[in-house]
Scaffold this motif. Structure first.
Motif, PDB file in Angstrom:
ATOM      1  N   SER A  44      -6.912   2.645  -8.298  1.00 40.74           N
ATOM      2  CA  SER A  44      -6.370   3.052  -9.606  1.00 40.74           C
ATOM      3  C   SER A  44      -4.971   2.478  -9.829  1.00 40.74           C
ATOM      4  O   SER A  44      -4.473   2.453 -10.945  1.00 40.74           O
ATOM      5  CB  SER A  44      -6.341   4.584  -9.725  1.00 40.74           C
ATOM      6  OG  SER A  44      -5.273   5.110  -8.950  1.00 40.74           O
ATOM      7  N   GLN A  45      -4.356   1.992  -8.760  1.00 39.10           N
ATOM      8  CA  GLN A  45      -3.027   1.375  -8.882  1.00 39.10           C
ATOM      9  C   GLN A  45      -3.120  -0.128  -9.198  1.00 39.10           C
ATOM     10  O   GLN A  45      -2.099  -0.821  -9.197  1.00 39.10           O
ATOM     11  CB  GLN A  45      -2.221   1.575  -7.598  1.00 39.10           C
ATOM     12  CG  GLN A  45      -1.905   3.029  -7.269  1.00 39.10           C
ATOM     13  CD  GLN A  45      -0.992   3.668  -8.305  1.00 39.10           C
ATOM     14  OE1 GLN A  45      -0.087   3.025  -8.818  1.00 39.10           O
ATOM     15  NE2 GLN A  45      -1.250   4.930  -8.617  1.00 39.10           N
ATOM     16  N   GLU A  46      -4.314  -0.626  -9.440  1.00 41.74           N
ATOM     17  CA  GLU A  46      -4.526  -2.041  -9.758  1.00 41.74           C
ATOM     18  C   GLU A  46      -3.854  -2.974  -8.746  1.00 41.74           C
ATOM     19  O   GLU A  46      -2.997  -3.785  -9.097  1.00 41.74           O
ATOM     20  CB  GLU A  46      -4.018  -2.360 -11.171  1.00 41.74           C
ATOM     21  CG  GLU A  46      -4.627  -1.440 -12.235  1.00 41.74           C
ATOM     22  CD  GLU A  46      -4.252  -1.849 -13.650  1.00 41.74           C
ATOM     23  OE1 GLU A  46      -5.119  -2.292 -14.384  1.00 41.74           O
ATOM     24  OE2 GLU A  46      -3.057  -1.735 -13.996  1.00 41.74           O
ATOM     25  N   PRO A  47      -4.270  -2.862  -7.494  1.00 49.49           N
ATOM     26  CA  PRO A  47      -3.591  -3.642  -6.447  1.00 49.49           C
ATOM     27  C   PRO A  47      -3.670  -5.151  -6.651  1.00 49.49           C
ATOM     28  O   PRO A  47      -2.816  -5.883  -6.157  1.00 49.49           O
ATOM     29  CB  PRO A  47      -4.327  -3.230  -5.160  1.00 49.49           C
ATOM     30  CG  PRO A  47      -5.602  -2.581  -5.597  1.00 49.49           C
ATOM     31  CD  PRO A  47      -5.320  -1.985  -6.940  1.00 49.49           C
TER      32      PRO A  47
ATOM     33  N   LEU B 179       0.835  -1.208   0.000  1.00 47.81           N
ATOM     34  CA  LEU B 179       0.000   0.000   0.000  1.00 47.81           C
ATOM     35  C   LEU B 179       0.868   1.256   0.000  1.00 47.81           C
ATOM     36  O   LEU B 179       0.515   2.270  -0.613  1.00 47.81           O
ATOM     37  CB  LEU B 179      -0.947   0.020   1.200  1.00 47.81           C
ATOM     38  CG  LEU B 179      -1.997   1.135   1.102  1.00 47.81           C
ATOM     39  CD1 LEU B 179      -3.173   0.729   0.234  1.00 47.81           C
ATOM     40  CD2 LEU B 179      -2.497   1.572   2.472  1.00 47.81           C
ATOM     41  N   VAL B 180       1.995   1.185   0.668  1.00 49.48           N
ATOM     42  CA  VAL B 180       2.928   2.321   0.696  1.00 49.48           C
ATOM     43  C   VAL B 180       3.417   2.625  -0.717  1.00 49.48           C
ATOM     44  O   VAL B 180       3.420   3.779  -1.160  1.00 49.48           O
ATOM     45  CB  VAL B 180       4.107   2.014   1.645  1.00 49.48           C
ATOM     46  CG1 VAL B 180       5.218   3.039   1.492  1.00 49.48           C
ATOM     47  CG2 VAL B 180       3.614   1.940   3.093  1.00 49.48           C
ATOM     48  N   ARG B 181       3.781   1.562  -1.416  1.00 50.21           N
ATOM     49  CA  ARG B 181       4.225   1.732  -2.809  1.00 50.21           C
ATOM     50  C   ARG B 181       3.125   2.387  -3.645  1.00 50.21           C
ATOM     51  O   ARG B 181       3.380   3.303  -4.442  1.00 50.21           O
ATOM     52  CB  ARG B 181       4.584   0.364  -3.394  1.00 50.21           C
ATOM     53  CG  ARG B 181       5.318   0.410  -4.724  1.00 50.21           C
ATOM     54  CD  ARG B 181       5.413  -0.959  -5.398  1.00 50.21           C
ATOM     55  NE  ARG B 181       4.131  -1.474  -5.822  1.00 50.21           N
ATOM     56  CZ  ARG B 181       3.406  -1.003  -6.845  1.00 50.21           C
ATOM     57  NH1 ARG B 181       3.876   0.005  -7.576  1.00 50.21           N
ATOM     58  NH2 ARG B 181       2.237  -1.518  -7.135  1.00 50.21           N
ATOM     59  N   GLU B 182       1.911   1.950  -3.442  1.00 51.35           N
ATOM     60  CA  GLU B 182       0.803   2.464  -4.250  1.00 51.35           C
ATOM     61  C   GLU B 182       0.478   3.912  -3.900  1.00 51.35           C
ATOM     62  O   GLU B 182       0.117   4.701  -4.779  1.00 51.35           O
ATOM     63  CB  GLU B 182      -0.432   1.561  -4.070  1.00 51.35           C
ATOM     64  CG  GLU B 182      -0.169   0.166  -4.623  1.00 51.35           C
ATOM     65  CD  GLU B 182      -1.330  -0.801  -4.484  1.00 51.35           C
ATOM     66  OE1 GLU B 182      -2.427  -0.372  -4.070  1.00 51.35           O
ATOM     67  OE2 GLU B 182      -1.130  -1.996  -4.786  1.00 51.35           O
ATOM     68  N   LEU B 183       0.607   4.254  -2.614  1.00 53.53           N
ATOM     69  CA  LEU B 183       0.363   5.643  -2.223  1.00 53.53           C
ATOM     70  C   LEU B 183       1.427   6.551  -2.827  1.00 53.53           C
ATOM     71  O   LEU B 183       1.131   7.627  -3.337  1.00 53.53           O
ATOM     72  CB  LEU B 183       0.339   5.774  -0.693  1.00 53.53           C
ATOM     73  CG  LEU B 183      -0.884   5.139  -0.017  1.00 53.53           C
ATOM     74  CD1 LEU B 183      -0.706   5.126   1.502  1.00 53.53           C
ATOM     75  CD2 LEU B 183      -2.169   5.888  -0.401  1.00 53.53           C
ATOM     76  N   ARG B 184       2.669   6.112  -2.752  1.00 49.00           N
ATOM     77  CA  ARG B 184       3.740   6.918  -3.370  1.00 49.00           C
ATOM     78  C   ARG B 184       3.486   7.080  -4.866  1.00 49.00           C
ATOM     79  O   ARG B 184       3.626   8.166  -5.421  1.00 49.00           O
ATOM     80  CB  ARG B 184       5.097   6.242  -3.162  1.00 49.00           C
ATOM     81  CG  ARG B 184       5.586   6.229  -1.715  1.00 49.00           C
ATOM     82  CD  ARG B 184       7.070   5.821  -1.702  1.00 49.00           C
ATOM     83  NE  ARG B 184       7.574   5.496  -0.378  1.00 49.00           N
ATOM     84  CZ  ARG B 184       7.950   6.396   0.551  1.00 49.00           C
ATOM     85  NH1 ARG B 184       7.844   7.686   0.303  1.00 49.00           N
ATOM     86  NH2 ARG B 184       8.421   6.001   1.717  1.00 49.00           N
ATOM     87  N   ALA B 185       3.093   5.975  -5.526  1.00 47.41           N
ATOM     88  CA  ALA B 185       2.848   6.040  -6.972  1.00 47.41           C
ATOM     89  C   ALA B 185       1.682   6.971  -7.298  1.00 47.41           C
ATOM     90  O   ALA B 185       1.602   7.514  -8.398  1.00 47.41           O
ATOM     91  CB  ALA B 185       2.573   4.636  -7.512  1.00 47.41           C
ATOM     92  N   SER B 186       0.785   7.153  -6.314  1.00 44.83           N
ATOM     93  CA  SER B 186      -0.354   8.056  -6.512  1.00 44.83           C
ATOM     94  C   SER B 186       0.004   9.505  -6.208  1.00 44.83           C
ATOM     95  O   SER B 186      -0.853  10.382  -6.332  1.00 44.83           O
ATOM     96  CB  SER B 186      -1.522   7.626  -5.606  1.00 44.83           C
ATOM     97  OG  SER B 186      -1.928   6.321  -5.898  1.00 44.83           O
ATOM     98  N   GLY B 187       1.224   9.737  -5.753  1.00 38.04           N
ATOM     99  CA  GLY B 187       1.659  11.103  -5.471  1.00 38.04           C
ATOM    100  C   GLY B 187       1.525  11.527  -4.020  1.00 38.04           C
ATOM    101  O   GLY B 187       1.760  12.691  -3.687  1.00 38.04           O
TER     102      GLY B 187
END
Lengths: 563, 563
Positions: free
Chosen positions: B301-304, B172-180
C-alpha cells in the motif's frame, strides 16, 4: 557446392544467393534499380510501381485495419499474405532487408486460417491472418537462424549437430501462430546485434528506404526497412541499447521497448545469452501505435508467463490505458518532461525541430511540458556500456571464429581483434550496485517532479530524442546514448514518428561549438542535402512496465501531430 | 574501553554487554534461568510467569487482532509497545535473539500514534500501533547494523566513516513507519546470513524457545525465536535459500518468501550485495497467515515501486485472493501437488506425519492431492548453491577480515579459510542459462499437471517439507535443499505450522537405508527424546508473484488443520 572446406566468402555468397533465389521469378525486379544518387527514396510511388492497386491498398493498411478485414472475412488471409510476400520481395531487392523467406509455408498457413474462418465464422485469434515479420533471432521451423553470422548457416546457433536445427520454434513464434498471425520472412540484423546499423557478411548492408544515403538503423534494421517500405505491417525486434527504437525512428515507425520480463524471450537466439545484468528485450515495430498495441496485447493474451519462467505475470491492464484515455477525454491536463539534449551529443537541427513540434501540439492541447533534468545521462550510458563488455567479447569472438569471417567496422570498434579480460563475479556485482544506485536516483528525480507538474502527479511520461540524427549515414551511427539510457533504467519507451528532414528548413547550426569529440563528429556529419527527406522521430518514456499507458499516450500524441 | 586496538573478542563482548544493558533493570530475569535439560521449552507458561495477565493478553494476540484494537482506540499503542518490549527483553535473555533494542524511541513513536488517534480519531496507517521486529539487516536511525559481524560494530556496513552510520533508514523501514508500525528491536542473524542456524561472535547462539536442544533456524533466527516466544507479533526477515522459512518452520510460524521484486530491498544491508543472479528477498514472519498478509499488503500500500527501482509495480491484487476464496466458499475442489521426499534427504518421521495430516484435512474437505514429480530437485539445488559461491567468498571474507574474528562452523564449512577463484562473467552467464533451462522445465511440468487435477487448471499450489527435520540440533542444519529449490525457481512459498513432535508417536524408522551421506547424517540425527515438542511445518508453494493466492490458501489450510 562440393567444396569440403568452403571459405566464409563462399558460404556467405551461397546463402545470399539462396535468399534472392527464394523470391519467385514473377516478383523479381527485372529492370535496372536506380542508383542511390538517382533515387534516394524508394518508398511510396517508387515501390508502388511494381504493385497492383489492390496490393497497394492491402499493404498500406495498418495491422489493426488488416485484422479488421481478415477476421471478418472481408479480405482473405491468402490474398493479404501474398500481397505482403510480394512487397517484401521488392523491399529486399531494394534494401537487403531479409535473411529468410518462407512464402509457401506462409500461404499454406494463410489458407488454413481462411478455411477456419469459412467453417466457423470466427477468427483463430486476435492476429487472424496478419502477416508478421520477425528479426532473424527467432527460430522458425524449416529455415536457418543465422543472426548474420556466416558460422551459423545450416546450424542451430552455431552447432551443426543440434537436433533443434530448422525444427525448433521460439516461444514468441508459437504465441504469434496461436494468435492467428502468418509468419513469412525473417529480417536482417548486424552480426552480434551490437550495432546501430545493419550490415553483415551474408546480405551486406541494409539501406534506409526513405533515403538510401542513410542506414536503416540496427540492430532490428531489416524490420525497420521492411516495415518502412510496407513490406510488412508489423514485426518483432529486440532491444538491448536501442535496437528496436533506432530502426523504428530511422524508418518513421512506432517501436516499443517494453520493460524486461513482459514479452517472452524464451527460445530466441541472442548474443551473450545468459548475461542477465542488462538484458535484451523483445518488442513490436509497426506503422501505427495502435498496431504496436495490437501485437503487444495479443502476445499477453497468450499468457506467456506460463511458458517463459522469466516473464512476469502481468496480463494486459486495460485500466492503465483507460486511466490515460479518461484524462484525455475529460480534457485534464497532462504533464510531460522534455529532454532536448543529454549533455553528451547535441541532436541535429531536425531532431530539435521535431521536439518543438511535439511541444507545440501538446501545449496547444493544454498540456504542460517541463524541462527534464535527471541525473546525468552520461553516467547511466557508461554503466550500460560496461554491461555489454562484461565477458570481454568472449561470446561474440567465438561466433566469428566459427567461420573466420571479419567483423563489420561498427562491431570491430566495440569488440576489437580479440577477447579482452573478463569481469569477475565481484566486478559484476559492483556494477550492479552502481547501476542500482543510478536507477534509484533517477526514480527519486521522477517522483520529485510532482512539485512542478500541477497535476498532483509526477510527470505522466517524458519526451526525448530517439537519436541525435533522423537517421545516420553509413558508418556514422556513433552515439546510441539516447536509447541506451532507457535500457539501463529498464523504462518503457516508444518511438513516435514526427516529421521528415527538410533541407530548406533544417539548416546547419553554424554557431554551435561541440563539447566533445563525439559531439563534434555528429555535429559535422549533418548535411541537409544528404539527409533531406529522412524520417525524424522522438521517444516517449514511461516507468517500468507502463506499456499500456505509453502505447495510449503515443497514439494520442501521434494523433495530435498528424491531425 | 580505552584500548586503541581492541581485540575482536573485546569488541564482541562489549557489544554483547551493551545489548543486555539496554534492557531496563525491571525486565531483567533475576533468578537463575533453568538449564536446557531442566527446561527445554521456555514458551507458554514458562515465559508467562514473568508477565502480567494484561501483558499476556496483548502479546498473545496476533498482529491483525492488535491492529484491530490499536486502530480503534481500544488499546493504546504505548501499552502494546511496552508489553512487547518487556516480552522481547525476556525472550532475549532466554534465547539470545536480539542485536539491538531501542525501546525509548519505540515508546516515543507509540505516544505520537496515540496522540494522532486522540486528535483525529483515525489511524496513521494499516499497521497503526503494531510493534514490528526486524532482522539485523535493516538500517534504523540511532542503532548499529552489525549483521553479526564484529567488524561492523559502530560502522555503516563495515565503513567507520560513512555518514549514513546510525542515521540512514532502509526503504522498508520508512514504509513500515508510514504504515503506523512501531519499530523497537532488531533480531539476531548468523554472520554472513548464509547459515540455517543463528550464531555469531557477538551474541552467541540463538536457541529454539520451544525446545532449547534445537536451533532457532537461520538466517532470520532471531525473528523466529522472538516471534516464537511472542516477544513480537510479526517481523521481517530475508531469504536467499530458506532464511525466512527455516526459522519460521522451526518456531511454528507462517513465514512468506515472496518472489523477488515484490518487496523493497532498497537500502538494506546484505551479504554479496549486487549479486543479482539469485537474490535475497524480504518477507514477513508472523503467528498467523492473516498477520503475514497484513504486513505484506501494508508494504504494497506504500507503493514501493516508486522508491525501489527493482520492485515491480504490482499492487495488492485482491482479485487473486478473491478467486481462491470464491472457489473455497463454493466448495469447488482444489488440487494440490505433494512432494514428500526430494530424493536427496528423506525427512524425519514427524515431517512425514505433518504432510499426512495436511493431506488428510484437504482430502476430507474434498480437495485432491496428486504426487508432485518435478524435474530432479537435486539438480536445482546444486544450481542454487553455485550462485552463492560465484565470488569465491570474496565479499564474506572481506567482512571477517575487518575484525579478524573466526567463522562459525556452518559458515566455515561453506566458505573455507580463504577466498577461492571467482567465476568469470562467461561462467556467470553459463550458470544463468542452466538455471533458466531448469526453470523452464519446471514450469512446463507445473502446466502439465492440468491433465491430472480434474479441475481444468494445473495444480493450485503444491505442498512439501520446509526442512527434513522439525528443527535441527546445533550444528546439524546440514540440508536446506527443501527451501533452496524455491529460491532457484523464484516461487512464492510460505510455511504452515502443522503439529509438534511427539516422542511417543514419531518413532525412528529403523528400516530406512539412507541413500547418501547427507541422508545418513540427517536420518541418524533423529532422536525422539531430544526432538520432543519441537514444531513441525510444511511449505505451500505457488508460482512467481502468487503471494495473494498463497497467503489465502495458507490461511485456509491452517484453519482446516486447527479447527
Amino acid at each position: 557446392m562440393d567444396n569440403q572446406n568452403p571459405t566464409w566468402q563462399n558460404l556467405a555468397a551461397e546463402k545470399r544467393e539462396s535468399v534472392l533465389n527464394s523470391i519467385p521469378g514473377k516478383w523479381k525486379i527485372t529492370g535496372r534499380i536506380p542508383s542511390v544518387q538517382e533515387q534516394p527514396d524508394v518508398t511510396g510511388p517508387f515501390i508502388q510501381q511494381f504493385l497492383s492497386p489492390r496490393e497497394i491498398e492491402i499493404t498500406e493498411t495498418d495491422a489493426v485495419g488488416i485484422v479488421a478485414n481478415t477476421s471478418t472475412g472481408q479480405w482473405s488471409a491468402v490474398e493479404v499474405t501474398e500481397a505482403f510476400c510480394h512487397r517484401a520481395s521488392l523491399a529486399h531487392q531494394l534494401t537487403n532487408c531479409l535473411h529468410e523467406t518462407f512464402f509457401d509455408a506462409a500461404l499454406a498457413d494463410a489458407k488454413l486460417l481462411d478455411e477456419h474462418f469459412a467453417t466457423f465464422k470466427t477468427s483463430v485469434g486476435p492476429l487472424h491472418g496478419l502477416p508478421v515479420s520477425l528479426k532473424d533471432q527467432f527460430h522458425i521451423k524449416g529455415v536457418d537462424t543465422t543472426m548474420g553470422y556466416v558460422g551459423w548457416i545450416d546450424t542451430f546457433q552455431g552447432n551443426k549437430d543440434d537436433r533443434r536445427k530448422r525444427t525448433f520454434e521460439s516461444e514468441l513464434v508459437r504465441e504469434l501462430r496461436a494468435s492467428g498471425a502468418v509468419l513469412y520472412c525473417k529480417t536482417s540484423v548486424p552480426h552480434t546485434l551490437m550495432s546501430g546499423e545493419t550490415s553483415n557478411n551474408i546480405i551486406g548492408f541494409t539501406y534506409n528506404p526513405k533515403n538510401r544515403n542513410l542506414t536503416a538503423g540496427g540492430s532490428s534494421g531489416g524490420e525497420g526497412a521492411l516495415i518502412g517500405l510496407r513490406g510488412s505491417p508489423a514485426g518483432f525486434g529486440s532491444d538491448i541499447g536501442g535496437s528496436i527504437r533506432i530502426p523504428a525512428a530511422y524508418n518513421g515507425l512506432y517501436g516499443l521497448r517494453p520493460s524486461a520480463g513482459r514479452i517472452p524471450y524464451e527460445g530466441t537466439a541472442n548474443s551473450m545469452d545468459g548475461q542477465s545484468s542488462m538484458v535484451s528485450v523483445l518488442g513490436p515495430l509497426a506503422t501505427t501505435a495502435w498496431s504496436a498495441r495490437l501485437l503487444f496485447k495479443s502476445v499477453l493474451s497468450q499468457e506467456p508467463w506460463l511458458h517463459d519462467p522469466l516473464v512476469v505475470e502481468l496480463p494486459w491492464r486495460q485500466s492503465q490505458e483507460d486511466e490515460v484515455r479518461s484524462l484525455i477525454s475529460s480534457s485534464s491536463p497532462l504533464c510531460f518532461g522534455m529532454l532536448v539534449n543529454d549533455g553528451v551529443v547535441k541532436p541535429h537541427p531536425p531532431v530539435l525541430r521535431a521536439l518543438d513540434l511535439v511541444r507545440a501540439v501538446l501545449e496547444k492541447a493544454s498540456h504542460k511540458i517541463i524541462e527534464w533534468k535527471p541525473p546525468p545521462h552520461s553516467q547511466g550510458v557508461t554503466l550500460v556500456q560496461r554491461h555489454w563488455h562484461l565477458d570481454g567479447g568472449a561470446d561474440i569472438h567465438k561466433d566469428f571464429a566459427l567461420s573466420g569471417e571479419p567483423m563489420i567496422p561498427h562491431v570491430y570498434a566495440a569488440y576489437g581483434p580479440a577477447p579482452t579480460t573478463e569481469a569477475s563475479a565481484s566486478e559484476v556485482a559492483a556494477l550492479h550496485r552502481e547501476l542500482r544506485a543510478y536507477k534509484k536516483e533517477y526514480l527519486d528525480y521522477w517522483l520529485s517532479t510532482t512539485e512542478q507538474t500541477g497535476t498532483g502527479r509526477p510527470v505522466d511520461a517524458f519526451l526525448m530524442p530517439a537519436a541525435p540524427y533522423g537517421a545516420a549515414r553509413k558508418g556514422k551511427s556513433v552515439y546510441a546514448g539516447y536509447t541506451m539510457i532507457l535500457n539501463g533504467l529498464d523504462y518503457t519507451a516508444i518511438t513516435i514518428p514526427v516529421t521528415n528532414i527538410d533541407a530548406k528548413i533544417d539548416r546547419v547550426d553554424d554557431e554551435y561549438k561541440p563539447i566533445s569529440d563525439k559531439d563534434k563528429i555528429v555535429h559535422e556529419d549533418y548535411d541537409p542535402k544528404i539527409y533531406d527527406g529522412a524520417h525524424v522521430a522522438v521517444q516517449l518514456v514511461g516507468r517500468r512496465f507502463h506499456e499500456e499507458k505509453i502505447l495510449a499516450l503515443a497514439e494520442y500524441i501521434g494523433e495530435l501531430l498528424h491531425q
